[in-house]
Design a protein around this motif. Structure first.
Motif, PDB file in Angstrom:
ATOM      1  N   MET A   1      87.686   4.071  44.058  1.00 57.53           N
ATOM      2  CA  MET A   1      86.558   4.983  44.335  1.00 57.53           C
ATOM      3  C   MET A   1      85.267   4.176  44.347  1.00 57.53           C
ATOM      4  N   LYS A   2      84.372   4.569  45.202  1.00 61.40           N
ATOM      5  CA  LYS A   2      83.087   3.863  45.280  1.00 61.40           C
ATOM      6  C   LYS A   2      82.355   3.950  43.948  1.00 61.40           C
ATOM      7  N   GLU A   3      81.714   2.859  43.561  1.00 55.79           N
ATOM      8  CA  GLU A   3      80.910   2.818  42.350  1.00 55.79           C
ATOM      9  C   GLU A   3      79.474   2.487  42.718  1.00 55.79           C
ATOM     10  N   ALA A   4      78.551   3.078  42.000  1.00 54.64           N
ATOM     11  CA  ALA A   4      77.128   2.792  42.213  1.00 54.64           C
ATOM     12  C   ALA A   4      76.503   2.369  40.899  1.00 54.64           C
ATOM     13  N   VAL A   5      75.728   1.308  40.932  1.00 51.87           N
ATOM     14  CA  VAL A   5      75.033   0.786  39.753  1.00 51.87           C
ATOM     15  C   VAL A   5      73.536   0.741  40.063  1.00 51.87           C
ATOM     16  N   GLN A   6      72.750   1.513  39.324  1.00 47.02           N
ATOM     17  CA  GLN A   6      71.309   1.550  39.547  1.00 47.02           C
ATOM     18  C   GLN A   6      70.658   0.262  39.049  1.00 47.02           C
ATOM     19  N   LEU A   7      69.766  -0.281  39.827  1.00 48.81           N
ATOM     20  CA  LEU A   7      69.042  -1.505  39.463  1.00 48.81           C
ATOM     21  C   LEU A   7      67.615  -1.145  39.063  1.00 48.81           C
ATOM     22  N   THR A   8      67.476  -0.565  37.894  1.00 51.91           N
ATOM     23  CA  THR A   8      66.149  -0.169  37.425  1.00 51.91           C
ATOM     24  C   THR A   8      65.548  -1.169  36.450  1.00 51.91           C
ATOM     25  N   GLU A   9      66.370  -2.014  35.870  1.00 52.25           N
ATOM     26  CA  GLU A   9      65.890  -2.943  34.847  1.00 52.25           C
ATOM     27  C   GLU A   9      65.834  -4.362  35.391  1.00 52.25           C
ATOM     28  N   GLY A  10      65.053  -5.177  34.686  1.00 53.35           N
ATOM     29  CA  GLY A  10      65.059  -6.614  34.952  1.00 53.35           C
ATOM     30  C   GLY A  10      64.172  -7.082  36.080  1.00 53.35           C
ATOM     31  N   TRP A  11      63.311  -6.232  36.592  1.00 52.38           N
ATOM     32  CA  TRP A  11      62.433  -6.609  37.692  1.00 52.38           C
ATOM     33  C   TRP A  11      61.116  -7.175  37.164  1.00 52.38           C
ATOM     34  N   ASN A  12      60.574  -8.121  37.927  1.00 57.63           N
ATOM     35  CA  ASN A  12      59.245  -8.655  37.662  1.00 57.63           C
ATOM     36  C   ASN A  12      58.428  -8.634  38.934  1.00 57.63           C
ATOM     37  N   LEU A  13      57.130  -8.540  38.756  1.00 59.83           N
ATOM     38  CA  LEU A  13      56.177  -8.619  39.859  1.00 59.83           C
ATOM     39  C   LEU A  13      55.408  -9.921  39.708  1.00 59.83           C
ATOM     40  N   VAL A  14      55.375 -10.695  40.764  1.00 61.52           N
ATOM     41  CA  VAL A  14      54.664 -11.977  40.717  1.00 61.52           C
ATOM     42  C   VAL A  14      53.183 -11.728  40.952  1.00 61.52           C
ATOM     43  N   HIS A  15      52.357 -12.109  39.964  1.00 66.42           N
ATOM     44  CA  HIS A  15      50.917 -11.938  40.049  1.00 66.42           C
ATOM     45  C   HIS A  15      50.253 -13.270  39.730  1.00 66.42           C
ATOM     46  N   ASP A  16      49.556 -13.831  40.709  1.00 64.11           N
ATOM     47  CA  ASP A  16      48.908 -15.134  40.539  1.00 64.11           C
ATOM     48  C   ASP A  16      49.877 -16.170  40.003  1.00 64.11           C
ATOM     49  N   GLY A  17      51.087 -16.168  40.533  1.00 66.64           N
ATOM     50  CA  GLY A  17      52.086 -17.160  40.168  1.00 66.64           C
ATOM     51  C   GLY A  17      52.856 -16.870  38.907  1.00 66.64           C
ATOM     52  N   SER A  18      52.495 -15.806  38.185  1.00 67.50           N
ATOM     53  CA  SER A  18      53.167 -15.487  36.932  1.00 67.50           C
ATOM     54  C   SER A  18      53.873 -14.137  37.047  1.00 67.50           C
ATOM     55  N   PRO A  19      55.036 -14.007  36.374  1.00 69.78           N
ATOM     56  CA  PRO A  19      55.755 -12.724  36.440  1.00 69.78           C
ATOM     57  C   PRO A  19      55.190 -11.705  35.465  1.00 69.78           C
ATOM     58  N   LEU A  20      55.115 -10.456  35.941  1.00 67.37           N
ATOM     59  CA  LEU A  20      54.753  -9.321  35.109  1.00 67.37           C
ATOM     60  C   LEU A  20      55.936  -8.363  35.095  1.00 67.37           C
ATOM     61  N   PRO A  21      56.158  -7.657  33.998  1.00 65.14           N
ATOM     62  CA  PRO A  21      57.203  -6.626  34.015  1.00 65.14           C
ATOM     63  C   PRO A  21      56.899  -5.600  35.109  1.00 65.14           C
ATOM     64  N   ALA A  22      57.914  -5.248  35.877  1.00 65.15           N
ATOM     65  CA  ALA A  22      57.740  -4.308  36.983  1.00 65.15           C
ATOM     66  C   ALA A  22      58.585  -3.069  36.751  1.00 65.15           C
ATOM     67  N   GLN A  23      58.018  -1.940  37.096  1.00 63.97           N
ATOM     68  CA  GLN A  23      58.733  -0.675  37.016  1.00 63.97           C
ATOM     69  C   GLN A  23      59.351  -0.378  38.369  1.00 63.97           C
ATOM     70  N   VAL A  24      60.646  -0.108  38.385  1.00 69.64           N
ATOM     71  CA  VAL A  24      61.360   0.238  39.610  1.00 69.64           C
ATOM     72  C   VAL A  24      62.181   1.492  39.334  1.00 69.64           C
ATOM     73  N   PRO A  25      61.951   2.576  40.110  1.00 61.77           N
ATOM     74  CA  PRO A  25      60.978   2.720  41.192  1.00 61.77           C
ATOM     75  C   PRO A  25      59.540   2.666  40.671  1.00 61.77           C
ATOM     76  N   GLY A  26      58.649   2.170  41.530  1.00 64.08           N
ATOM     77  CA  GLY A  26      57.254   2.064  41.161  1.00 64.08           C
ATOM     78  C   GLY A  26      56.461   1.464  42.296  1.00 64.08           C
ATOM     79  N   CYS A  27      55.318   0.893  41.945  1.00 62.76           N
ATOM     80  CA  CYS A  27      54.488   0.241  42.946  1.00 62.76           C
ATOM     81  C   CYS A  27      53.576  -0.751  42.243  1.00 62.76           C
TER      82      CYS A  27
END
Length: 855
Positions: A1-27
């Motif tokens: 059966m098809k499985e789906a895994v949400q990718l909401t964790e572990g994202w970063n946003l690159v700001h001036d060369g440095s990673p910031l914690p990112a909210q997904v979904p978000g902006c």
């Protein structure tokens, strides 16, 4: 059966060369705000300080571990984005998976066996728009920003009620889908009802893996006790389910909203070459709630022009509508709970239709689920607004893919009753000087009159489509001709007095409205420390309409003496005029049913704290207009309309019954003086059939003497017990005593009428406890409080009190009152319920009241 895994964790946003914690979904803006790197753009003048965010590229990154995409778990792993805003390059471990340029569609990429750093690199929307404009050439629009060159939320570039906050990000969920052999790529249920038989024709598209190409696949479907199955022929199957005598889905106020679970399952029956069938193996499943109802659009010609009437289950409906814009400047912040709050507000106001405006988004599934439950019909614009849109590539392919994606996604919902091609672009082409400047270049007409109707006819033929709003039905009439099709009424707000809404009877008013500022508590939160004035810096910044304050002030001046250096009074009067203006239009147009078959107020909601046409402000606080909608959208309505020759022609009494039962009522008409003296009185015994309107001219001896400026007319009627709990009669500018409905007719403007100085008593009754209720009269101190609970406020008038308003947010930022504007005659008493008040002392409560005062 098809499985789906949400990718909401572990994202970063690159700001001036440095990673910031990112909210997904978000902006991007939400992440920068959470990190303390930008101020709240909705507060003060901060919008201007964060303009740089929309001009920069941004990258989201996350590691995909080997185990997340390993091929040994399933034959195939897809990376699925439900929404990317907007122009992005997606790479995994340096390999380019694909490029996107459309916020309004889903994207899927095969990542089987791949792992490593996942990057979603967004180009500035401005840069993408400039690149497209260079390919297609210039096109005109109503605003200075380039929103017509990129498939993203147009109003994010700024509107006459919204800020310019151009963002980027993974704004809807992203997930990994693991599957083998085949999956359900699309399911389209075509639901019809004929002669008591509900039919669901399920059209299924299937995607196979390479190894699944020779497998025998079967699709099974079930709904309402009916079941069927069909073999997959290549990549598709069609199944038909018949449900005898299904319970019908109705708009609110017309019946119930029964919903049925439609379940579709894809089954693997083994390889075609196998001698014996393998045991059935479920591969994928799809479940949605559907409703059985029939919806058509009556566009037949008649002696009045061309109709535009929704017909649901064979019953013509007067649509009581509101326009909907995105509920937040950053749509990813809108939760299902927030949708429920806002849509519940709409339903409680008597609304039965919500138009999703074409400059916003196709809303989340939760929005439409709630409309299904609440009986709110949905008019869905395709996302084109107030601009000439190029029809060349790369936009044309994106437009078709977007339309197909969203038609398939939304068509299961019974609440969806109309697809609309665009907002105001057909009108703009004809009237806004676009046509000469285009010199034959494309402008979107091919979308609205060819591409989109073909997509709807192919994918969702059970629903009507209209090319635009406004639209008269053909170029044989002006696009905004009130006698043909849909009409947008904006000349009144822009240049005239609201009384001029009564000058015409359009067939369907899809947009009209009047502005007012938000609640005081909303302004204080949004403009901290500012001395509020109509022209203070923050107030002007949070007024986006062209000459918005000028139109507000002229609207007040036509009826009242404008207050000088009195913000509180200005605030009250602008909100009164907004409520009266919208009520004037709706009462007039409802009184002409069935010639006029609907009104859609601009607008229900706001996306930030702003002076606008909304009934509910950007912080979710109802304006007086909201309560007025509850009155004028009730099933039963009493109204006094100026006669056909103006005031000298005598008023017309209209008794409107949109309920399912006849309305037998005694209407008490009183010609009165400002001091409360009754000059002439007459009682009419009336019966109005279900879904009908009764109109009659008021007898001459009851018509107030206009030159005296001291006489007015009152009409009162019994509400009747069979109206239903949602009707909420008696509220608003016409509302009188709790026992019934009221309509008022003043033959002169308020500034010319001889109002007495308003006198009334206020008694505050604290919540009932073990010792019983405690009263605090006018002489009580200001120390009383119920700790944020509910209190009853009893008001007794000693004079005529016009448009009395308890502004509850003066008693606490979360305080709300169950009524809006009320007009009382001498000796009348009303009871108001206030919830969540902090200060409930009698002096505080009394100071929170305002009413019309002598000029």
């Amino acid at each position: 059966m098809k499985e789906a895994v949400q990718l909401t964790e572990g994202w970063n946003l690159v700001h001036d060369g440095s990673p910031l914690p990112a909210q997904v979904p978000g902006c991007v803006h939400v992440d920068l705000l959470a990190a303390g790197l930008i101020p709240d753009p909705c507060v003060g003048l901060n919008e201007s300080e964060v303009a740089w965010v929309g001009r920069r590229p941004w990258t989201y990154m996350r590691e995909l571990a080997p185990g997340e995409t390993a091929a040994d778990r399933h034959e195939r792993t897809d990376l699925v984005f439900d929404g990317l805003d907007t122009a992005a390059v997606i790479t995994l471990d340096g390999y380019e998976l694909g490029r996107t340029r459309n916020m309004h569609r889903r994207h899927r990429f095969d990542v089987t066996g791949r792992h490593g750093p996942l990057h979603v690199a967004f180009t500035s929307a401005y840069e993408e728009a400039a690149a497209v404009r260079a390919l297609t050439g210039e096109r005109p629009n109503a605003y200075p920003e380039p929103f017509q060159y990129i498939r993203r939320m147009a109003c994010g570039f700024g509107w006459d009620w919204g800020p310019t906050l151009v963002t980027a990000g993974i704004w809807r969920p992203v997930r990994l889908e693991h599957w083998s052999t085949a999956r359900l790529a699309a399911v389209r249920p075509l639901v019809t009802v004929r002669d008591g038989l509900g039919r669901v024709e399920v059209r299924v598209d299937v995607e196979r893996t390479g190894r699944g190409a020779d497998h025998r696949l079967e699709v099974r479907a079930a709904v309402g006790g009916a079941q069927t199955r069909a073999a997959v022929d290549g990549t598709g199957a069609v199944l038909t389910l018949d449900v005898p005598d299904p319970l019908l889905w109705w708009p609110r106020g017309y019946g119930e909203q029964p919903l049925y679970d439609l379940e579709v399952t894809l089954v693997d029956q083994g390889a075609e070459t196998a001698e014996t069938p393998a045991e059935d193996r479920p591969l994928d499943s799809w479940t949605r709630r559907i409703g059985f109802r029939d919806v058509t659009l009556d566009r037949s010609p008649d002696e009045h022009g061309t109709a535009f009437t929704f017909v649901v289950n064979g019953l013509p409906v007067f649509a009581r509508g509101v326009n909907w814009i995105p509920d937040d400047v950053f749509p990813s912040r809108v939760t299902p709970e927030r949708y429920r709050t806002r849509l519940r507000q709409a339903a409680d106001a008597g609304v039965d239709l919500v138009r999703i405006w074409g400059g916003g988004i196709y809303e989340d599934d939760a929005f439409y689920d709630l409309c299904d439950e609440l009986g709110l019909m949905v008019w869905q614009d395709f996302l084109f607004a107030c601009a000439a849109y190029p029809e060349e590539q790369p936009l044309r392919g994106e437009v078709e893919a977007e339309a197909r994606d969203n038609v398939v996604r939304l068509m299961p919902h019974p609440s969806l009753v109309l697809w609309n091609g665009n907002n105001e672009n057909l009108w703009g082409f004809r009237d806004w000087d676009w046509e000469p400047g285009l010199r034959g270049d494309s402008w979107g007409g091919g979308y609205y009159l060819d591409l989109l109707p073909r997509v709807v006819a192919e994918l969702d033929p059970t629903r009507p489509y209209t090319a635009g709003s406004p639209w008269s039905g053909s170029w044989g009439h002006h696009p905004n001709d009130p006698a043909h099709g849909t009409h947008h009424s904006w000349e009144v707000w822009n240049r005239r007095d609201y009384a001029e809404y009564r000058d015409s009877v359009p067939r369907f008013v899809a947009e009209f409205g009047w502005q007012a500022p938000p609640a005081l508590a909303t302004l204080r939160r949004a403009l901290p420390g500012e001395r509020l004035a109509p022209d203070s810096p923050g107030m002007l910044h949070h007024q986006k309409a062209e000459d918005g304050n000028g139109k507000l002030n002229r609207g007040v001046a036509r009826h009242f003496t404008p207050p000088e250096d009195d913000f509180d009074r200005w605030h009250y009067l602008t909100q009164v005029v907004q409520a009266r203006a919208v009520a004037a239009g709706i009462e007039h147009w409802r009184s002409h049913w069935p010639v006029c078959a609907g009104t859609v107020v601009w607008q229900l909601n706001d996306c930030w704290p702003v002076s606008s046409w909304s009934a509910v402000d950007g912080d979710g606080r109802p304006k007086p207009l909201y309560h007025e909608l509850r009155r004028v959208y009730a099933d039963r309505l009493l109204t006094l309309q100026p006669g056909p020759d103006g005031d000298t022609g005598g008023p017309v009494l209209a008794v409107i019954n949109q309920s399912a039962e006849p309305w037998h009522t005694a209407v008490r008409l009183r010609r009165m003086r400002a001091d409360g003296t009754v000059l002439v009185e007459e009682v009419l015994d009336l019966t109005v059939p279900a879904r009908r309107v009764s109109r009659r001219t008021v007898p001459g001896d009851l018509v107030p003497d206009a030159p005296s400026a001291k006489e007015f007319l009152v009409a009162d009627a019994d509400a009747d017990a069979d109206v239903g709990a949602d009707s909420d009669e008696g509220e608003g500018t016409g509302g009188g005593t709790e026992e019934g409905l009221r309509a008022l007719y003043f033959p002169v403007a308020d500034k010319d009428f001889a109002y007495p100085a308003p006198r009334y008593d206020v008694v505050v009754r604290t919540p009932v406890g073990p010792a019983g209720p405690a009263d605090a009269g006018d002489g009580a101190g200001d120390g009383g409080s119920d700790g944020g609970g509910s209190v009853e406020v009893v008001v007794t008038a000693h004079t005529l009190v016009r448009d009395l308003l308890l502004r509850a947010d003066r008693l606490g930022p979360d305080a709300v009152c169950d009524f809006g504007l009320r007009t009382l005659l001498p000796g009348e008493t009303i009871r108001l319920r206030v919830r969540n008040a902090v200060d409930t002392g009698a002096n505080a409560v009394r100071s929170a009241f305002s009413s019309v005062e002598p000029a």
